[in-house]
Motif scaffolding. Structure first.
Motif, PDB file in Angstrom:
ATOM      1  N   TYR A   1       0.822   4.404  -2.570  1.00  0.00           N
ATOM      2  CA  TYR A   1       0.732   5.821  -2.192  1.00  0.00           C
ATOM      3  C   TYR A   1       1.779   6.643  -2.922  1.00  0.00           C
ATOM      4  O   TYR A   1       1.510   7.783  -3.326  1.00  0.00           O
ATOM      5  CB  TYR A   1       0.932   5.994  -0.686  1.00  0.00           C
ATOM      6  CG  TYR A   1      -0.159   5.410   0.166  1.00  0.00           C
ATOM      7  CD1 TYR A   1      -1.345   4.974  -0.388  1.00  0.00           C
ATOM      8  CD2 TYR A   1      -0.008   5.304   1.539  1.00  0.00           C
ATOM      9  CE1 TYR A   1      -2.326   4.436   0.386  1.00  0.00           C
ATOM     10  CE2 TYR A   1      -0.998   4.762   2.331  1.00  0.00           C
ATOM     11  CZ  TYR A   1      -2.160   4.326   1.744  1.00  0.00           C
ATOM     12  OH  TYR A   1      -3.134   3.801   2.523  1.00  0.00           O
TER      13      TYR A   1
ATOM     14  N   ASN B   1      -8.127   3.857   3.659  1.00  0.00           N
ATOM     15  CA  ASN B   1      -7.096   4.873   3.448  1.00  0.00           C
ATOM     16  C   ASN B   1      -6.705   4.970   1.984  1.00  0.00           C
ATOM     17  O   ASN B   1      -6.493   6.067   1.459  1.00  0.00           O
ATOM     18  CB  ASN B   1      -5.847   4.524   4.263  1.00  0.00           C
ATOM     19  CG  ASN B   1      -6.003   4.878   5.707  1.00  0.00           C
ATOM     20  OD1 ASN B   1      -6.988   5.486   6.092  1.00  0.00           O
ATOM     21  ND2 ASN B   1      -5.039   4.493   6.508  1.00  0.00           N
TER      22      ASN B   1
ATOM     23  N   GLU C   1      -7.363  -3.739  11.028  1.00  0.00           N
ATOM     24  CA  GLU C   1      -6.348  -2.807  10.527  1.00  0.00           C
ATOM     25  C   GLU C   1      -6.300  -2.820   9.002  1.00  0.00           C
ATOM     26  O   GLU C   1      -6.127  -1.789   8.355  1.00  0.00           O
ATOM     27  CB  GLU C   1      -4.972  -3.186  11.069  1.00  0.00           C
ATOM     28  CG  GLU C   1      -4.831  -3.092  12.569  1.00  0.00           C
ATOM     29  CD  GLU C   1      -4.699  -1.682  13.044  1.00  0.00           C
ATOM     30  OE1 GLU C   1      -4.273  -0.852  12.244  1.00  0.00           O
ATOM     31  OE2 GLU C   1      -5.044  -1.423  14.205  1.00  0.00           O
ATOM     32  N   MET C   2      -6.471  -4.020   8.419  1.00  0.00           N
ATOM     33  CA  MET C   2      -6.434  -4.122   6.963  1.00  0.00           C
ATOM     34  C   MET C   2      -7.615  -3.378   6.338  1.00  0.00           C
ATOM     35  O   MET C   2      -7.463  -2.705   5.307  1.00  0.00           O
ATOM     36  CB  MET C   2      -6.458  -5.582   6.566  1.00  0.00           C
ATOM     37  CG  MET C   2      -6.005  -5.843   5.185  1.00  0.00           C
ATOM     38  SD  MET C   2      -5.495  -7.518   5.042  1.00  0.00           S
ATOM     39  CE  MET C   2      -7.046  -8.340   5.098  1.00  0.00           C
TER      40      MET C   2
ATOM     41  N   LEU D   1       0.831  -1.202   0.000  1.00  0.00           N
ATOM     42  CA  LEU D   1       0.000   0.000   0.000  1.00  0.00           C
ATOM     43  C   LEU D   1       0.870   1.257   0.000  1.00  0.00           C
ATOM     44  O   LEU D   1       0.536   2.245  -0.661  1.00  0.00           O
ATOM     45  CB  LEU D   1      -0.923  -0.017   1.209  1.00  0.00           C
ATOM     46  CG  LEU D   1      -2.093  -0.980   1.050  1.00  0.00           C
ATOM     47  CD1 LEU D   1      -2.902  -1.041   2.318  1.00  0.00           C
ATOM     48  CD2 LEU D   1      -2.979  -0.536  -0.080  1.00  0.00           C
TER      49      LEU D   1
ATOM     50  N   LEU E   1      -9.099  -0.790   7.637  1.00  0.00           N
ATOM     51  CA  LEU E   1      -8.782   0.640   7.750  1.00  0.00           C
ATOM     52  C   LEU E   1      -7.842   1.067   6.633  1.00  0.00           C
ATOM     53  O   LEU E   1      -8.002   2.136   6.038  1.00  0.00           O
ATOM     54  CB  LEU E   1      -8.118   0.921   9.096  1.00  0.00           C
ATOM     55  CG  LEU E   1      -9.012   0.962  10.321  1.00  0.00           C
ATOM     56  CD1 LEU E   1      -8.167   1.120  11.559  1.00  0.00           C
ATOM     57  CD2 LEU E   1      -9.949   2.129  10.222  1.00  0.00           C
ATOM     58  N   ASN E   2      -6.883   0.206   6.301  1.00  0.00           N
ATOM     59  CA  ASN E   2      -5.939   0.539   5.238  1.00  0.00           C
ATOM     60  C   ASN E   2      -6.598   0.593   3.879  1.00  0.00           C
ATOM     61  O   ASN E   2      -6.229   1.415   3.045  1.00  0.00           O
ATOM     62  CB  ASN E   2      -4.798  -0.461   5.236  1.00  0.00           C
ATOM     63  CG  ASN E   2      -3.627   0.065   5.992  1.00  0.00           C
ATOM     64  OD1 ASN E   2      -2.870   0.844   5.474  1.00  0.00           O
ATOM     65  ND2 ASN E   2      -3.518  -0.319   7.243  1.00  0.00           N
TER      66      ASN E   2
END
Lengths: 167, 100
Positions: A44, B43, B36-37, A40, B39-40
């Protein structure tokens, strides 16, 4: 070239996230999750957000995952013992696939025609991404930024009180 | 130039995998990692749309999501350690004090 690179990184991210939910040993899940976070971060960078990529590596892959791996080793967790009930797996997967279809449906029916702002790739390369973020954070978003510090303080106190045997 | 939809589709896939993990796993720490994944994945959506719309606000939002995730990690893991001290296990099926 960029599309090819994106395909590789996206495939690695999806494979690593599949490993997270299929590995028996929690340590293996944690390591796969770190790989997902790095993929990820790469995306970004491709999206002209190098500061976010740095934070992703430092905060997620650095701080949070080290905390999780540390707790797994502290509790000395073994692999999941016993069988998983097949009903749970069936219904969980059904709900997950349903969520996926719902998200695809939303993506296909909505046309993105928002107002175009002033921050483009050219500006980011001229001024610098960190500076743009910093200016927005300390002018427009000053109050949320300060409230965040209170949130972190509460989290610190909460973690200490929860793990202490006697206060 | 990778189109916006590719990023959104990748984000949707990651979110769904996280959902499946939360609903099927029993180890509390693995469930936590799946959250958490998710949430990512969100993001990634924020940053992709932030570039598409030419605005920096989405990235500021990601900044706050990361802060909340860090606070959540600290408190959540403290809860798991406290539970492990009582029950010698972090299987979510052992958390059944309020079950009828």
């Amino acid at each position: 070239m960029e599309t090819f690179f994106f395909t590789i990184v996206a495939a690695v991210a999806v494979l690593a996230s599949l490993l997270v939910i299929t590995c028996k040993n929690p340590i293996n899940s944690a390591l796969s999750l770190i790989l997902t976070f790095f993929c990820l971060a790469t995306l970004y960078v491709m999206l002209d957000a190098p500061f976010m990529a740095a934070i992703q590596v430092i905060v997620y892959a650095g701080a949070i995952m080290v905390l999780i791996v540390f707790v797994i080793m502290l509790l000395n967790l073994r692999s999941e013992a016993g069988k998983r009930s097949s009903h749970t797996v069936l219904f969980g997967s059904l709900i997950g696939v349903f969520t996926l279809f719902q998200l695809f449906y939303l993506l296909n029916r909505s046309a993105l025609t928002g107002a175009k702002g002033g921050v483009d790739s050219d500006l980011i390369h001229r001024i610098g991404h960190t500076e743009i973020i910093g200016k927005a954070l300390y002018t427009d978003f000053l109050l949320p930024f300060e409230v965040t510090s209170i949130l972190l303080l509460v989290a610190i106190i909460g973690a200490v009180i929860l793990t202490k045997r006697k206060i | 130039m990778v189109p916006l939809h590719s990023y959104l589709i990748l984000s949707a896939i990651l979110f769904s995998i996280g959902t499946i993990g939360v609903l099927t796993r029993r180890n509390a720490i693995v469930i936590f990692m799946c959250v958490e994944m998710m949430l990512n994945a969100v993001n990634l959506t924020f940053i992709a749309l932030s570039r598409h719309l030419g605005s920096i606000d989405g990235q500021i939002f990601v900044f706050f999501v990361m802060t909340v995730a860090a606070a959540e990690a600290a408190v959540g893991l403290a809860l798991m350690i406290a539970f492990y001290k009582n029950r010698e296990s972090i299987d979510v099926e052992d958390i059944k004090l309020m079950r009828l």
